[in-house]
Write a protein that holds these residues in place. Structure first.
Motif, PDB file in Angstrom:
ATOM      1  N   PRO A   1       0.815  -1.212   0.000  1.00 40.28           N
ATOM      2  CA  PRO A   1       0.000   0.000   0.000  1.00 40.28           C
ATOM      3  C   PRO A   1       0.853   1.268   0.000  1.00 40.28           C
ATOM      4  CG  PRO A   1       0.199  -0.800   2.223  1.00 40.28           C
ATOM      5  CD  PRO A   1       0.991  -1.760   1.355  1.00 40.28           C
ATOM      6  N   GLN A   2       0.273   2.342  -0.507  1.00 35.87           N
ATOM      7  CA  GLN A   2       0.850   3.677  -0.382  1.00 35.87           C
ATOM      8  C   GLN A   2      -0.030   4.498   0.565  1.00 35.87           C
ATOM      9  OE1 GLN A   2       1.211   5.382  -4.319  1.00 35.87           O
ATOM     10  NE2 GLN A   2       2.985   4.100  -4.856  1.00 35.87           N
ATOM     11  N   ILE A   3       0.615   5.247   1.438  1.00 34.94           N
ATOM     12  CA  ILE A   3      -0.083   6.136   2.366  1.00 34.94           C
ATOM     13  C   ILE A   3       0.381   7.544   2.034  1.00 34.94           C
ATOM     14  CG2 ILE A   3      -0.554   6.668   4.794  1.00 34.94           C
ATOM     15  CD1 ILE A   3       0.379   3.783   5.423  1.00 34.94           C
ATOM     16  N   LYS A   4      -0.531   8.360   1.460  1.00 34.53           N
ATOM     17  CA  LYS A   4      -0.131   9.625   0.848  1.00 34.53           C
ATOM     18  C   LYS A   4      -0.988  10.783   1.369  1.00 34.53           C
ATOM     19  CE  LYS A   4      -1.079   8.038  -3.323  1.00 34.53           C
ATOM     20  NZ  LYS A   4      -1.328   6.600  -3.322  1.00 34.53           N
ATOM     21  N   TYR A   5      -0.330  11.903   1.631  1.00 32.02           N
ATOM     22  CA  TYR A   5      -1.016  13.129   2.037  1.00 32.02           C
ATOM     23  C   TYR A   5      -1.167  14.033   0.822  1.00 32.02           C
ATOM     24  CZ  TYR A   5      -1.927  17.510   4.563  1.00 32.02           C
ATOM     25  OH  TYR A   5      -2.476  18.677   5.033  1.00 32.02           O
ATOM     26  N   ASP A   6      -2.374  14.559   0.609  1.00 29.53           N
ATOM     27  CA  ASP A   6      -2.639  15.428  -0.538  1.00 29.53           C
ATOM     28  C   ASP A   6      -2.079  16.817  -0.240  1.00 29.53           C
ATOM     29  OD1 ASP A   6      -3.614  16.900  -2.645  1.00 29.53           O
ATOM     30  OD2 ASP A   6      -5.583  15.940  -2.656  1.00 29.53           O
ATOM     31  N   LEU A   7      -0.781  16.991  -0.522  1.00 26.02           N
ATOM     32  CA  LEU A   7      -0.114  18.247  -0.234  1.00 26.02           C
ATOM     33  C   LEU A   7      -0.623  19.372  -1.131  1.00 26.02           C
ATOM     34  CD1 LEU A   7       2.098  19.702   1.389  1.00 26.02           C
ATOM     35  CD2 LEU A   7       3.736  18.999  -0.383  1.00 26.02           C
ATOM     36  N   GLY A   8      -0.950  19.055  -2.374  1.00 26.50           N
ATOM     37  CA  GLY A   8      -1.469  20.067  -3.287  1.00 26.50           C
ATOM     38  C   GLY A   8      -2.752  20.687  -2.767  1.00 26.50           C
ATOM     39  N   LYS A   9      -3.644  19.861  -2.232  1.00 26.20           N
ATOM     40  CA  LYS A   9      -4.896  20.375  -1.674  1.00 26.20           C
ATOM     41  C   LYS A   9      -4.626  21.221  -0.437  1.00 26.20           C
ATOM     42  CE  LYS A   9      -9.478  18.868  -0.093  1.00 26.20           C
ATOM     43  NZ  LYS A   9     -10.370  17.703   0.138  1.00 26.20           N
ATOM     44  N   ALA A  10      -3.686  20.775   0.415  1.00 28.59           N
ATOM     45  CA  ALA A  10      -3.356  21.519   1.636  1.00 28.59           C
ATOM     46  C   ALA A  10      -2.780  22.894   1.314  1.00 28.59           C
ATOM     47  CB  ALA A  10      -2.380  20.719   2.489  1.00 28.59           C
ATOM     48  N   LEU A  11      -2.053  23.014   0.203  1.00 33.19           N
ATOM     49  CA  LEU A  11      -1.424  24.282  -0.180  1.00 33.19           C
ATOM     50  C   LEU A  11      -2.279  25.083  -1.166  1.00 33.19           C
ATOM     51  CD1 LEU A  11       2.265  23.042  -0.660  1.00 33.19           C
ATOM     52  CD2 LEU A  11       1.268  24.181   1.342  1.00 33.19           C
ATOM     53  N   SER A  12      -3.519  24.616  -1.380  1.00 35.95           N
ATOM     54  CA  SER A  12      -4.444  25.271  -2.310  1.00 35.95           C
ATOM     55  C   SER A  12      -3.889  25.328  -3.727  1.00 35.95           C
ATOM     56  CB  SER A  12      -4.780  26.695  -1.812  1.00 35.95           C
ATOM     57  OG  SER A  12      -5.384  26.645  -0.534  1.00 35.95           O
ATOM     58  N   LEU A  13      -3.148  24.290  -4.118  1.00 33.21           N
ATOM     59  CA  LEU A  13      -2.598  24.188  -5.472  1.00 33.21           C
ATOM     60  C   LEU A  13      -3.440  23.282  -6.367  1.00 33.21           C
ATOM     61  CD1 LEU A  13       1.188  23.784  -4.563  1.00 33.21           C
ATOM     62  CD2 LEU A  13      -0.013  25.877  -5.262  1.00 33.21           C
ATOM     63  N   GLY A  14      -4.525  22.755  -5.825  1.00 32.56           N
ATOM     64  CA  GLY A  14      -5.354  21.817  -6.567  1.00 32.56           C
ATOM     65  C   GLY A  14      -5.322  20.450  -5.920  1.00 32.56           C
ATOM     66  N   GLU A  15      -6.483  19.832  -5.755  1.00 33.78           N
ATOM     67  CA  GLU A  15      -6.537  18.525  -5.098  1.00 33.78           C
ATOM     68  C   GLU A  15      -6.206  17.392  -6.063  1.00 33.78           C
ATOM     69  OE1 GLU A  15     -10.393  17.260  -3.739  1.00 33.78           O
ATOM     70  OE2 GLU A  15     -11.411  18.537  -5.195  1.00 33.78           O
ATOM     71  N   LYS A  16      -5.734  16.296  -5.492  1.00 31.71           N
ATOM     72  CA  LYS A  16      -5.425  15.065  -6.234  1.00 31.71           C
ATOM     73  C   LYS A  16      -4.394  15.308  -7.334  1.00 31.71           C
ATOM     74  CE  LYS A  16      -9.972  13.066  -5.288  1.00 31.71           C
ATOM     75  NZ  LYS A  16     -11.208  12.464  -5.846  1.00 31.71           N
ATOM     76  N   GLN A  17      -3.412  16.168  -7.060  1.00 28.18           N
ATOM     77  CA  GLN A  17      -2.364  16.444  -8.035  1.00 28.18           C
ATOM     78  C   GLN A  17      -0.962  16.197  -7.486  1.00 28.18           C
ATOM     79  OE1 GLN A  17      -2.779  20.319  -9.816  1.00 28.18           O
ATOM     80  NE2 GLN A  17      -4.927  20.018 -10.348  1.00 28.18           N
TER      81      GLN A  17
END
Length: 261
Positions: free
Chosen positions: A208-224
């Protein structure tokens, strides 16, 4: 390193363009590049960095998944290992619901499919897998697949004519202003220690991969843009039985950066 990334990106662009030209046949697609760095791998050299191109899509009669790994070894190497290798898998599935134009669903089963996989890479690593697949409705999961494969190999490669069970899953956990995505697969291969192509021990691979959506957190776009880890547990790796003299049980994690485009 730049040539590797350019090559993977070019492959992704060509594939995406070819799919897009299908027009109404293509329902959706996803392409990504991942960088991984980890150590404490078994059988292969202990320290590795990997560049991965992934493509997934859903089309008129089924779905497809493709990944290609460019794996680079660091530090201590085995006598047979070079500095790098390539490995990939292409997994098309045909949907009974889409092909026949009516739902093949009952209870938790939302679709029945013909699942296939082609494993390829440098050296003698080709395998062909085929069998039934099922899409399941599991509460809380973004998706959950359960595929049953019969494995066939070319030449002297071990593991011919054995069964493999592969769940594939995705689960999203909201966290603050962003999300944590947990997705991956499990390969359980039922071994045959006395088949015509040499000994092949049953093995279990949990990845498995465990990933944090950093783009969404930084308001750069979600799921990117994601950061996180890829956990890799492999008991009796490559179907090689673990012994006190040769450790083939792998238990490690790699740092991960993943970009969708």
């Amino acid at each position: 390193m730049k040539s590797i990334l350019c090559g993977l990106a070019l492959a992704g662009g060509v594939l995406a363009s070819a799919q897009a030209s299908a027009g109404e046949w293509l329902q959706w697609q996803s392409n990504s590049l991942t960088y991984l760095w980890g150590k404490d791998f078994a059988v292969d050299p202990e320290t590795q960095q990997t560049f991965t191109f992934e493509h997934a899509d859903s089309w008129k009669y089924g779905d497809n998944f493709l990944f290609v790994d460019s794996i680079h070894y660091q530090g201590k190497k085995s006598a047979s290992a070079g500095n790098s290798t390539l490995y990939g898998e292409f997994s098309p599935r045909l949907s009974a619901s889409k092909v026949f134009g009516q739902p093949f669903a009952y209870g938790p089963v939302s679709d029945v499919l013909l699942a296939m996989t082609y494993e390829f890479g440098e050296g003698d690593v080709e395998s062909y897998l085929i069998g039934p697949g099922f899409d399941l409705k599991v509460p809380g999961f973004d998706y959950f697949q359960l595929n049953f494969y019969k494995r066939y190999t070319d030449g002297p490669r071990a593991g011919d004519n054995v069964w493999q069970i592969t769940p594939v899953f995705s689960y999203t956990v909201p966290m603050g202003k962003s999300d944590v995505l947990i997705d991956g697969y499990i390969d359980w291969v039922i071994g045959n220690d006395a088949n015509d192509h040499g000994d092949y021990h049953a093995n279990l691979h949990v990845n498995p991969q465990i990933k944090y959506d950093l783009g969404k957190a930084l308001s750069l776009g979600e799921k990117q843009l994601y950061v996180g880890i890829e956990y890799d547990y492999w008991k009796d790796k490559y179907g090689i039985k673990d012994t006190p003299y040769f450790d083939t049980n792998q238990n490690t994690a790699s740092l991960l950066v993943k970009v969708f485009f």
